[in-house]
Scaffold this motif. Structure first.
Motif, PDB file in Angstrom:
ATOM      1  N   VAL A 153       0.837  -1.207   0.000  1.00  0.00           N
ATOM      2  CA  VAL A 153       0.000   0.000   0.000  1.00  0.00           C
ATOM      3  C   VAL A 153       0.868   1.252   0.000  1.00  0.00           C
ATOM      4  N   THR A 154       1.941   1.242   0.777  1.00  0.00           N
ATOM      5  CA  THR A 154       2.827   2.400   0.842  1.00  0.00           C
ATOM      6  C   THR A 154       3.474   2.670  -0.516  1.00  0.00           C
ATOM      7  N   LEU A 155       3.995   1.624  -1.147  1.00  0.00           N
ATOM      8  CA  LEU A 155       4.652   1.806  -2.443  1.00  0.00           C
ATOM      9  C   LEU A 155       3.682   2.236  -3.534  1.00  0.00           C
ATOM     10  N   ARG A 156       2.457   1.790  -3.455  1.00  0.00           N
ATOM     11  CA  ARG A 156       1.470   2.202  -4.463  1.00  0.00           C
ATOM     12  C   ARG A 156       0.961   3.619  -4.215  1.00  0.00           C
ATOM     13  N   PHE A 162       1.503   9.081  -5.692  1.00  0.00           N
ATOM     14  CA  PHE A 162       0.403  10.044  -5.593  1.00  0.00           C
ATOM     15  C   PHE A 162       0.678  11.103  -4.529  1.00  0.00           C
ATOM     16  N   VAL A 163       1.414  10.723  -3.504  1.00  0.00           N
ATOM     17  CA  VAL A 163       1.758  11.684  -2.455  1.00  0.00           C
ATOM     18  C   VAL A 163       2.886  12.605  -2.927  1.00  0.00           C
ATOM     19  N   ASP A 198      -0.195  19.832  -8.280  1.00  0.00           N
ATOM     20  CA  ASP A 198       0.433  21.149  -8.172  1.00  0.00           C
ATOM     21  C   ASP A 198       1.961  21.081  -8.268  1.00  0.00           C
ATOM     22  N   LYS A 199       2.532  19.879  -8.212  1.00  0.00           N
ATOM     23  CA  LYS A 199       3.982  19.709  -8.311  1.00  0.00           C
ATOM     24  C   LYS A 199       4.345  19.101  -9.661  1.00  0.00           C
ATOM     25  N   ALA A 200       5.372  19.633 -10.285  1.00  0.00           N
ATOM     26  CA  ALA A 200       5.838  19.087 -11.559  1.00  0.00           C
ATOM     27  C   ALA A 200       6.796  17.920 -11.303  1.00  0.00           C
TER      28      ALA A 200
END
Length: 107
Positions: A17-20, A24-25, A30-32
């Motif tokens: 779950v963390t790696l997936r 996205f985090v 808003d970040k390139a």
């Protein structure tokens, strides 16, 4: 089920779950994305396809030639389909279907 098995499954689930969720985090709208990561995203599909082709062809025996024909035709199907449609999933699926049909032909 022992507690050890439970802990192994729990740690595996948390890691998955963390790696997936990590992309996205890290890369919100808003970040390139960094330039190096974009280049990597463009280069990796071709590199992965090349590794898969080499892996599929590594066990072709030198004799008899009939044993390697289905693998070579399967690779040809993948290459031609990818060149035609530029769709990796379609190419792999058609190559797999072609290969499976070829190995099950009564010769």
């Amino acid at each position: 089920m022992t507690m050890r098995t439970f802990y192994v499954i729990l740690v595996s689930a948390v890691c998955t779950v963390t790696l997936r969720a990590l992309p996205f985090v890290l890369f919100r709208k808003d970040k390139a994305m960094p330039a190096w990561l974009s280049r990597l995203g463009e280069a990796l599909p071709s590199a992965i396809m090349a590794v898969l082709v080499v892996y599929c062809l590594k066990d072709i025996p030198a004799q008899p030639i009939k044993a390697g024909v289905p693998q070579l035709l399967g690779v040809a199907i993948v290459a031609l389909t990818y060149r035609w449609k530029r769709n990796t999933l379609l190419s792999i699926a058609l190559g797999t279907v072609g290969y499976m049909l070829l190995i099950h032909l009564p010769l």
